[in-house]
Every structure is written in C-alpha cells, then in structure tokens.
Design an enzyme around this catalytic site. Structure first.
Site, PDB file in Angstrom:
ATOM      1  N   ASP A   1      56.402  50.726  37.080  1.00  0.00           N
ATOM      2  CA  ASP A   1      55.574  50.458  38.248  1.00  0.00           C
ATOM      3  C   ASP A   1      54.449  49.512  37.835  1.00  0.00           C
ATOM      4  O   ASP A   1      53.700  49.807  36.910  1.00  0.00           O
ATOM      5  CB  ASP A   1      54.986  51.768  38.775  1.00  0.00           C
ATOM      6  CG  ASP A   1      55.173  51.923  40.269  1.00  0.00           C
ATOM      7  OD1 ASP A   1      54.754  50.995  40.986  1.00  0.00           O
ATOM      8  OD2 ASP A   1      55.732  52.934  40.710  1.00  0.00           O
TER       9      ASP A   1
ATOM     10  N   ASP B   1      53.691  47.537  43.103  1.00  0.00           N
ATOM     11  CA  ASP B   1      53.001  48.343  44.106  1.00  0.00           C
ATOM     12  C   ASP B   1      52.170  47.469  45.044  1.00  0.00           C
ATOM     13  O   ASP B   1      51.388  46.629  44.579  1.00  0.00           O
ATOM     14  CB  ASP B   1      52.094  49.352  43.382  1.00  0.00           C
ATOM     15  CG  ASP B   1      51.443  50.343  44.315  1.00  0.00           C
ATOM     16  OD1 ASP B   1      52.175  51.138  44.923  1.00  0.00           O
ATOM     17  OD2 ASP B   1      50.207  50.333  44.423  1.00  0.00           O
TER      18      ASP B   1
ATOM     19  N   GLU C   1      56.897  46.030  46.619  1.00  0.00           N
ATOM     20  CA  GLU C   1      56.585  46.898  47.754  1.00  0.00           C
ATOM     21  C   GLU C   1      55.698  46.085  48.688  1.00  0.00           C
ATOM     22  O   GLU C   1      54.602  45.683  48.318  1.00  0.00           O
ATOM     23  CB  GLU C   1      55.851  48.161  47.292  1.00  0.00           C
ATOM     24  CG  GLU C   1      55.551  49.099  48.455  1.00  0.00           C
ATOM     25  CD  GLU C   1      54.496  50.148  48.131  1.00  0.00           C
ATOM     26  OE1 GLU C   1      54.560  51.232  48.734  1.00  0.00           O
ATOM     27  OE2 GLU C   1      53.600  49.893  47.303  1.00  0.00           O
TER      28      GLU C   1
ATOM     29  N   HIS D   1      58.685  58.310  46.517  1.00  0.00           N
ATOM     30  CA  HIS D   1      57.590  59.248  46.280  1.00  0.00           C
ATOM     31  C   HIS D   1      56.595  59.298  47.431  1.00  0.00           C
ATOM     32  O   HIS D   1      55.752  60.196  47.471  1.00  0.00           O
ATOM     33  CB  HIS D   1      56.862  58.872  44.983  1.00  0.00           C
ATOM     34  CG  HIS D   1      56.222  57.516  45.051  1.00  0.00           C
ATOM     35  ND1 HIS D   1      56.951  56.355  45.047  1.00  0.00           N
ATOM     36  CD2 HIS D   1      54.920  57.143  45.150  1.00  0.00           C
ATOM     37  CE1 HIS D   1      56.136  55.323  45.138  1.00  0.00           C
ATOM     38  NE2 HIS D   1      54.890  55.767  45.212  1.00  0.00           N
ATOM     39  N   ASP D   2      56.660  58.331  48.349  1.00  0.00           N
ATOM     40  CA  ASP D   2      55.739  58.286  49.487  1.00  0.00           C
ATOM     41  C   ASP D   2      56.382  58.737  50.797  1.00  0.00           C
ATOM     42  O   ASP D   2      55.709  58.778  51.826  1.00  0.00           O
ATOM     43  CB  ASP D   2      55.212  56.858  49.695  1.00  0.00           C
ATOM     44  CG  ASP D   2      54.165  56.463  48.669  1.00  0.00           C
ATOM     45  OD1 ASP D   2      53.499  57.362  48.129  1.00  0.00           O
ATOM     46  OD2 ASP D   2      54.018  55.258  48.411  1.00  0.00           O
TER      47      ASP D   2
END
Length: 563
Positions: free
Chosen positions: A100, A201, A258, A331-332
């Site tokens: 990440d 991210d 993302e 994860h979100d």
C-alpha cells in the site's frame, strides 16, 4: 528501460489485512509470520499476487493508513527481517507482494511533520499544506472525510494544516519538488527489495486546486464539499507521469490507483498505456449504488438494473483503451454476500454467484480475505465493540444531532468498515483459529459455521468455486481479451452477459434474487445446444431446451470455434 509485459492482466490479487489475517504469537494481532504460515493456503486458492494493507510503523489512528515511518515495519506486525522472509517465501511460491502506497498524507508523528509544524522557516515546512485562518476560522469551509473540519490549528505557528482525513493525517504538499523526490526514493527502497508493485491510496487526491477555494455548502450543513478542488486535481497527471518516469517504468510491476470520484473517461486517461501513469484504478461508482442522497450511511436497496448499467459502462468504456480492476470487497467495504447477496439461507449459492458475475468480466480481479469462504457482515451489540474511526466519528456526530440509536446502528451493521476487519475465520476453534489470545477486534460469531477448515473439506464450497474461477481465467483467453455485451438489460433480477473473442465466447447468467427465473430465449437455447457448461454454483444442473435458474444460481457456458 520501459518494461511492459502486462503479466497482471491474467493475475488474480488477494488482499491481506494483516491485523486481522492470522496471529502467530498470541497477542491478538495478525502479523507477518502469520501471513508466511498461510502462504500455501493462498497457493492452493490459486492467486498470483498478495496486496498487503499498510504494515509500516504507525500510531494506528486509522489502522495503519497514518504512517510514521515509510521504511520501518510496525512493531505489532514484526520486523523488517520478517518482511524479507515473507518476500522470499512468496517468491519461492511464485507469488508477488504489492504494498500500500499512502502518500496523500502521513501521520502527524512522521519526522517530516514534526519538523514542518515546529516553525514557519523549517526546511520541511512546505512538505505539508499550511494556510492562515480568517477571522479566527479555518482557511476554508472544507469538511474532512472522517467528519469535522479538514483543518487543524497548530499552536506553535498559529496557522492551520490541511487534513482531508483524521487530524492525525496531515496532507502532503505535492507541489514541493523535494517532497516528491523523497517519495520516489521511498518507492525505490521497496521496489529494490523485490516487491511486485503498489496499490496507491487515494492517489487522485494529491493535487489540490491553487487557492483552496470554498466548497459548495448547503443550508444546514456544517462544512462545504471541497472534493471538486482536490479530486482529480489540476496537476494529477503531471505528478503520476513523473512518478512513472522516475520510478515505475524501471520495474515490471502492477500499479492500481484508488481513485474515488474518477469517471470512466478519467480512468482511460489514468490507465491508457500511452499516458504512462498506472495500470488500473479502483472505481467506486458501483459501491455507491445502495446509498441514498445523504451518502454512505443513508441506506437504500440495490437496484440491479443500476448495477448492470454501471458495470457495463466501465467494461465497454475501457475495452482496448485502459484496464479495469474488478472487486466487490476490500478493507473499506462491507461483506458483499451480506450486501448484494443473501447471507442466510442462500449464503453459499449467492457468494458463488457474486464471484462468477465479477470474475468472468474483463479486468484484474481482487479477492479480499474471507471473501473466498463467504464471510458475512457482523452486528455487534454495542458501539463500544467497534474500532473503526470513521464509524465511531459518525455515530457520535449523529447522537449529538439527536438521531435514533437503533437507526444509526442499522447503518453501521450494513456499511461499517469493521464488517471487513473482523478476524479471518480459519476454523471452528476459539476465535475462529485466528489467535490463541484476545483478538484486537471481536470475531464474527458465525466462525463456527463459516471457516476455512470447513470449506477445504467440501468440493461444493465457496472456496472451491473461487479456485475454479481462477483456473478458468488462466485457461481461457476470452476472459482477458473478449468484448462485453449485456443481455436482458431491463430484467430486474437477472445479470446476464456475453464475452466474445475471435474464436471463443462465454454466456454468463446470474440470478440476483431468491426467485426462480425461466429463460427460453433463442440466445440461451443456442448456448445450451452448441456450448459446454463450464461453471455452475449448484451441485448439479439439468439442461433441456430452456433454463430455469434457481435462487442465486449462476451458470457459465463456453463455446470455441476450434472444438
């Protein structure tokens, strides 16, 4: 050198949320040694790439997305020696590790920020975004993604820093040349170790509109919407092209950005190989379809026609121009079987159906830990059992506004990020076999029924179905290169589409309901007569001159001119 092997086009990525994956030492927190011990499980599943959510040193204000040191490992997860061991063990199994990359912001405890906030003439001052207040108020009216103002007063310098997320996550200033070079140096550090790429991210937030104008603010709203001034900002393509030229083009890696708020047109710009930015992006449009006009926590049922329209748009728009990422979970996001499926009577069937629907499309599929065994949402009894900052901030804000507790909890049960963060369910042993200690967040009580050990014993399991879908992607080029055509577009319960390449074609039929669907159309009859059934999610299928899809049934037919 410019390396373009595109190995990621046939790859399947598995996301590991390290804190919740597997705890090797009994402290209740997943760790790197835990991941190492489960690599053979991932090999058995058939994935090619492991995406690790952040493992860097962090105070953990936002579960590791607030990074204190980009080149150190969080103590709870282990050491750099553990990471090197993981990288080597993965390489031995032909698994790539992607990291990440969190470079829109750091932790407020990062050495850069400690210096930046100390004085207005510190050399690191311009690594972050600072502005003077106006009449005792913040510089503009922007609200934070996590609630409250996007600005925080710094006592030492009596001005404000921007934080689009938590106040412990100050935004980096990408206009600063030295900052960008420091980021590129850090990226090379990890790439030179041998990682296989980056998930970036909120990478399309890094360019802010000069002057930081006020956002639109409706009556009754505490803050304005600054997103038009920081999403897909004016220099975003300059920054990504520079990052590619300076760093990424020198390695054969996977990159996925993302990018909330990016349209298909913008996605083409980001992912078109000629532009040399990123391989693919994460879109959010399909994840917002069950949200009302007041955003994520405003619940509304999914309209399947909306979902079909959206995924069709992305499939067709990027065909031969860019590349899609395919995901239901991360994860979100809440668990997809509880969200778009049926996590009760038809949990297994609907989990397999959702997997089929996604994995037969063009793009690189992402599987989030536990998705491959059909893990579900969790409904904790009290707000005190929740850990996620976004959830807790929302709850307390709503309570202060006089909202109904039960109504707010229903929103959390449906959409809270902790749904994805409960520990991986390995067995029916205590704590789902995740830890011998006390888990950092409670295990979903359904672990005794839903776990890896159970799935590995059954040829009809959700796990076995994911295995099969991954194998089909490796075997059939039509899944990678074929065009996409939606069928039965206005059907409110059926998601059906064709994939066609020069000599191959697929018909994918997915029932998104618990009703039976009778199909007698010629296109279906043609596939029954001239194709073979290569995937189904019930133990057996009877094919006559029609198809009667059972609740949440999914069928895939394949035909080839060479057969």
């Amino acid at each position: 050198m410019n390396i373009e092997t595109n190995w990621w086009k046939k790859s399947v990525v598995y996301q590991v949320y390290p804190r919740s994956f597997y705890d090797s030492n009994g402290d209740g927190i997943g760790d790197l040694q835990g991941i190492i011990s489960k690599l053979d499980y991932l090999v058995e599943l058939g994935v090619d790439v492991i995406w690790l959510s952040p493992i860097y040193d962090s105070p953990n204000d936002d579960n590791g997305y607030d990074i204190r040191d980009y080149q150190s490992i969080m103590d709870e997860f282990g050491s750099m020696a553990d990471f090197d061991e993981l990288l080597e063990a993965a390489k031995e199994r032909n698994l790539q590790i992607i990291m990440d990359l969190v470079v829109n912001h750091t932790s407020d405890e990062h050495a850069w920020f400690v210096e930046s906030k100390s004085s207005v003439d510190n050399p690191k001052r311009d690594f972050y975004i600072w502005a003077q207040g106006k009449n005792g108020q913040p510089p503009n009216n922007w609200g934070s993604v996590f609630g409250g103002s996007a600005w925080q007063l710094n006592d030492a310098t009596q001005d404000y820093y921007l934080h689009l997320f938590s106040k412990k996550q100050p935004d980096l200033n990408w206009e600063n040349d030295e900052l960008r070079q420091s980021v590129y140096d850090m990226m090379r550090f990890w790439l030179d170790k041998g990682i296989g790429g980056f998930r970036m991210d909120v990478i399309n937030f890094i360019s802010k509109e000069p002057g930081l104008p006020n956002g639109a603010q409706n009556e009754g709203q505490a803050y304005g919407d600054g997103s038009p001034y920081f999403i897909n900002g004016p220099k975003i393509h300059d920054f990504l092209q520079e990052m590619n030229q300076e760093v990424l083009s020198h390695y054969d890696v996977l990159t996925v950005g993302e990018m909330p708020g990016a349209s298909p047109k913008e996605a083409i710009d980001y992912t078109n190989p000629e532009n040399k930015e990123v391989n693919m992006i994460f879109t959010f449009e399909h994840m917002d379809l069950d949200s009302g006009s007041n955003g994520k926590w405003d619940l509304k049922p999914l309209n399947l026609i909306d979902l079909k329209d959206n995924l069709e748009k992305w499939q067709i728009s990027l065909q031969d121009k860019g590349w899609n990422s395919l995901y239901w979970n991360n994860h979100d996001q809440p668990r997809i079987v509880s969200r778009f499926g049926n996590d009760g009577e038809y949990r297994v069937e609907s989990a397999k159906m959702l997997a089929t629907c996604l994995h037969m499309m063009q793009g690189t599929p992402y599987i989030y830990q536990g998705e491959e065994i059909g893990m579900t949402n969790v409904a904790f009894e009290t707000i005190d059992q929740y850990k996620d900052l976004e959830t807790l901030n929302m709850y307390h804000e709503k309570m202060e506004q006089g909202a109904n507790h039960d109504t707010v909890m229903q929103s959390i049960y449906a959409k809270g990020r902790d749904n994805a963060r409960t520990p991986m369910q390995w067995s029916s042993e205590k704590n789902g076999g995740f830890t011998t200690g006390t888990p950092w967040i409670e295990v979903n009580p359904r672990y005794s029924e839903i776990n890896v050990a159970n799935d590995l014993q059954s040829e009809q399991s959700v796990f076995a179905h994911y295995q099969q879908l991954i194998k089909l992607r490796k075997q059939l080029d039509v899944i990678t290169i074929g065009d996409f055509k939606i069928l039965f577009k206005d059907h409110a319960q059926l998601f059906a589409y064709e994939r066609r390449a020069e000599k191959e074609s697929l018909l994918v039929l997915c029932n998104f309901s618990k009703d039976e669907i009778l199909l007698k159309e010629d296109v279906v009859k043609n596939y029954i007569c001239n194709s073979k059934l290569i995937s189904h999610n019930y133990p057996s299928v009877d094919l006559l001159d029609k198809i009667e899809l059972r609740p949440y049934e999914a069928l895939v037919f394949y035909s080839s001119a060479s057969e």
